[in-house]
Write a protein that holds these residues in place. Structure first.
Motif, mmCIF file in Angstrom:
data_model
loop_
_atom_site.group_PDB
_atom_site.id
_atom_site.type_symbol
_atom_site.label_atom_id
_atom_site.label_comp_id
_atom_site.label_asym_id
_atom_site.label_seq_id
_atom_site.Cartn_x
_atom_site.Cartn_y
_atom_site.Cartn_z
ATOM 1 N N ARG A 74 0.827 -1.219 0.000
ATOM 2 C CA ARG A 74 0.000 0.000 0.000
ATOM 3 C C ARG A 74 0.858 1.264 0.000
ATOM 4 O O ARG A 74 0.525 2.246 -0.636
ATOM 5 C CB ARG A 74 -0.963 -0.013 1.180
ATOM 6 N N PHE A 75 1.950 1.231 0.725
ATOM 7 C CA PHE A 75 2.871 2.362 0.745
ATOM 8 C C PHE A 75 3.383 2.628 -0.669
ATOM 9 O O PHE A 75 3.340 3.761 -1.159
ATOM 10 C CB PHE A 75 4.038 2.087 1.693
ATOM 11 N N GLN A 76 3.851 1.568 -1.335
ATOM 12 C CA GLN A 76 4.389 1.725 -2.688
ATOM 13 C C GLN A 76 3.314 2.175 -3.676
ATOM 14 O O GLN A 76 3.584 2.957 -4.578
ATOM 15 C CB GLN A 76 5.021 0.411 -3.160
ATOM 16 N N GLU A 77 2.103 1.713 -3.487
ATOM 17 C CA GLU A 77 1.019 2.061 -4.402
ATOM 18 C C GLU A 77 0.544 3.496 -4.217
ATOM 19 O O GLU A 77 0.241 4.182 -5.189
ATOM 20 C CB GLU A 77 -0.158 1.105 -4.177
ATOM 21 N N HIS A 78 0.472 4.000 -3.001
ATOM 22 C CA HIS A 78 -0.155 5.295 -2.714
ATOM 23 C C HIS A 78 0.816 6.447 -2.449
ATOM 24 O O HIS A 78 0.414 7.609 -2.521
ATOM 25 C CB HIS A 78 -1.103 5.154 -1.512
ATOM 26 N N TYR A 79 2.061 6.142 -2.117
ATOM 27 C CA TYR A 79 3.001 7.173 -1.675
ATOM 28 C C TYR A 79 3.152 8.327 -2.684
ATOM 29 O O TYR A 79 3.006 9.498 -2.323
ATOM 30 C CB TYR A 79 4.359 6.550 -1.365
ATOM 31 N N SER A 80 3.423 8.011 -3.922
ATOM 32 C CA SER A 80 3.656 9.065 -4.934
ATOM 33 C C SER A 80 2.429 9.937 -5.120
ATOM 34 O O SER A 80 2.523 11.167 -5.182
ATOM 35 C CB SER A 80 4.040 8.443 -6.272
ATOM 36 N N ARG A 81 1.268 9.317 -5.202
ATOM 37 C CA ARG A 81 0.021 10.069 -5.394
ATOM 38 C C ARG A 81 -0.246 10.989 -4.203
ATOM 39 O O ARG A 81 -0.593 12.162 -4.369
ATOM 40 C CB ARG A 81 -1.157 9.098 -5.583
ATOM 41 N N LEU A 82 -0.043 10.465 -3.003
ATOM 42 C CA LEU A 82 -0.282 11.275 -1.807
ATOM 43 C C LEU A 82 0.724 12.420 -1.692
ATOM 44 O O LEU A 82 0.368 13.523 -1.262
ATOM 45 C CB LEU A 82 -0.254 10.389 -0.557
ATOM 46 N N CYS A 83 1.958 12.177 -2.112
ATOM 47 C CA CYS A 83 2.967 13.256 -2.104
ATOM 48 C C CYS A 83 2.572 14.360 -3.076
ATOM 49 O O CYS A 83 2.748 15.543 -2.785
ATOM 50 C CB CYS A 83 4.347 12.716 -2.439
ATOM 51 N N ARG A 84 2.025 13.983 -4.238
ATOM 52 C CA ARG A 84 1.586 15.001 -5.205
ATOM 53 C C ARG A 84 0.431 15.821 -4.638
ATOM 54 O O ARG A 84 0.385 17.042 -4.797
ATOM 55 C CB ARG A 84 1.178 14.347 -6.525
ATOM 56 N N ILE A 85 -0.483 15.158 -3.954
ATOM 57 C CA ILE A 85 -1.607 15.871 -3.326
ATOM 58 C C ILE A 85 -1.073 16.831 -2.262
ATOM 59 O O ILE A 85 -1.444 18.002 -2.224
ATOM 60 C CB ILE A 85 -2.613 14.875 -2.702
ATOM 61 N N ALA A 86 -0.184 16.348 -1.415
ATOM 62 C CA ALA A 86 0.383 17.185 -0.349
ATOM 63 C C ALA A 86 1.157 18.352 -0.941
ATOM 64 O O ALA A 86 1.045 19.485 -0.463
ATOM 65 C CB ALA A 86 1.283 16.343 0.561
ATOM 66 N N TYR A 87 1.911 18.102 -1.994
ATOM 67 C CA TYR A 87 2.682 19.170 -2.627
ATOM 68 C C TYR A 87 1.758 20.256 -3.171
ATOM 69 O O TYR A 87 2.078 21.437 -3.116
ATOM 70 C CB TYR A 87 3.552 18.608 -3.758
ATOM 71 N N GLY A 88 0.594 19.862 -3.639
ATOM 72 C CA GLY A 88 -0.387 20.836 -4.117
ATOM 73 C C GLY A 88 -0.832 21.798 -3.026
ATOM 74 O O GLY A 88 -1.187 22.942 -3.301
ATOM 75 N N TYR A 89 -0.796 21.356 -1.807
ATOM 76 C CA TYR A 89 -1.178 22.213 -0.678
ATOM 77 C C TYR A 89 0.004 23.017 -0.132
ATOM 78 O O TYR A 89 -0.108 24.206 0.098
ATOM 79 C CB TYR A 89 -1.765 21.380 0.469
ATOM 80 N N LEU A 116 -4.447 0.790 11.018
ATOM 81 C CA LEU A 116 -5.496 1.102 10.049
ATOM 82 C C LEU A 116 -5.187 0.556 8.660
ATOM 83 O O LEU A 116 -5.994 0.699 7.743
ATOM 84 C CB LEU A 116 -5.695 2.625 9.954
ATOM 85 N N ASP A 117 -4.038 -0.084 8.523
ATOM 86 C CA ASP A 117 -3.625 -0.599 7.225
ATOM 87 C C ASP A 117 -4.402 -1.849 6.808
ATOM 88 O O ASP A 117 -4.263 -2.322 5.684
ATOM 89 C CB ASP A 117 -2.121 -0.878 7.213
ATOM 90 N N GLY A 118 -5.239 -2.352 7.666
ATOM 91 C CA GLY A 118 -6.025 -3.534 7.338
ATOM 92 C C GLY A 118 -7.361 -3.223 6.683
ATOM 93 O O GLY A 118 -8.142 -4.127 6.396
ATOM 94 N N MET A 119 -7.639 -1.958 6.440
ATOM 95 C CA MET A 119 -8.906 -1.569 5.803
ATOM 96 C C MET A 119 -8.986 -2.131 4.386
ATOM 97 O O MET A 119 -7.953 -2.346 3.754
ATOM 98 C CB MET A 119 -8.979 -0.038 5.645
ATOM 99 N N PRO A 120 -10.211 -2.302 3.882
ATOM 100 C CA PRO A 120 -10.351 -2.664 2.469
ATOM 101 C C PRO A 120 -9.705 -1.570 1.600
ATOM 102 O O PRO A 120 -9.664 -0.400 1.986
ATOM 103 C CB PRO A 120 -11.864 -2.711 2.251
ATOM 104 N N GLU A 121 -9.211 -1.937 0.440
ATOM 105 C CA GLU A 121 -8.435 -1.034 -0.415
ATOM 106 C C GLU A 121 -9.156 0.272 -0.734
ATOM 107 O O GLU A 121 -8.568 1.350 -0.641
ATOM 108 C CB GLU A 121 -8.040 -1.743 -1.720
ATOM 109 N N LYS A 122 -10.412 0.199 -1.099
ATOM 110 C CA LYS A 122 -11.154 1.399 -1.475
ATOM 111 C C LYS A 122 -11.268 2.371 -0.293
ATOM 112 O O LYS A 122 -11.079 3.572 -0.437
ATOM 113 C CB LYS A 122 -12.536 1.008 -1.992
ATOM 114 N N GLU A 123 -11.593 1.825 0.872
ATOM 115 C CA GLU A 123 -11.693 2.658 2.074
ATOM 116 C C GLU A 123 -10.334 3.222 2.466
ATOM 117 O O GLU A 123 -10.228 4.373 2.890
ATOM 118 C CB GLU A 123 -12.261 1.845 3.243
ATOM 119 N N PHE A 124 -9.290 2.416 2.315
ATOM 120 C CA PHE A 124 -7.945 2.865 2.652
ATOM 121 C C PHE A 124 -7.538 4.047 1.770
ATOM 122 O O PHE A 124 -7.026 5.055 2.262
ATOM 123 C CB PHE A 124 -6.941 1.718 2.483
ATOM 124 N N ALA A 125 -7.787 3.935 0.477
ATOM 125 C CA ALA A 125 -7.420 5.015 -0.454
ATOM 126 C C ALA A 125 -8.170 6.301 -0.106
ATOM 127 O O ALA A 125 -7.582 7.386 -0.085
ATOM 128 C CB ALA A 125 -7.716 4.590 -1.893
#
Length: 185
Positions: A12-27, A50-59
């Protein structure tokens, strides 16, 4: 089971990290701060399990959390900003000036504000020195909020132009005016 959790978290870290960094950078507009915010968020997720959430909810959770973390970061950074009121302007001269010229920081700031049209100056002073919201200014001046917004935009443009035209002489005023402008955008 512990190894499975680590693998899921890593994935999940590898999948979401870049996208979340781009969102944060926008702010926050700073890559290091954006990465710090996202990394701290992932640490919090791990610690709270909280990393055990279903993928959609986690995202969705991560997207909302990074936005909230950025807003908190920006609020904190704004609180750390030094106010004009913290420095008595009338007691100091500009560094490039001799005391005989007698121009204080307050005099120069006043002359910069005097370049604004009257309504524009009123709106700017109410917003920046009295801290009123656009809605409150609109009610007080009996104009629309859109008019207040337009007047603030005009004030910012005129003050930027003033600073550009008087560059070397007004280094200190430029810093003050730009800090006001940055905080209102």
């Amino acid at each position: 089971m512990r190894a499975d959790r680590k693998d899921i978290f890593k994935s999940r870290f590898q999948e979401h990290y870049s996208r979340l960094c781009r969102i944060a950078y926008g702010y926050v507009s700073d890559q290091d701060d954006a990465e710090d915010i996202v990394q701290e968020l992932f640490i919090s997720v791990w610690n709270k399990r909280l990393d055990g959430m279903p993928e959609k909810e986690f995202a969705a959770y991560m997207t909302t959390s990074v936005r909230n973390s950025c807003v908190s970061f920006l609020r904190k950074r704004k609180e750390d900003t030094v106010s004009i009121d913290d420095h008595p302007a009338s007691a100091s001269c500009m560094p490039d000036e001799t005391p005989e010229e007698g121009k204080t920081l307050q005099d120069i700031l006043d002359s910069a504000l005097d370049t604004l049209p009257p309504r524009c100056k009123d709106v700017f002073l109410l917003a920046k020195l009295q801290g009123l919201k656009y809605r409150e200014i609109a009610e007080k001046l009996e104009v629309s909020e859109k008019t207040v917004e337009n007047q603030m935009t005009k004030a910012i443009k005129l003050l930027r132009a003033y600073v550009a035209a008087h560059g070397a002489l007004l280094v200190t005023v430029a810093a003050i005016i730009l800090s006001i402008i940055i905080n209102c955008e």
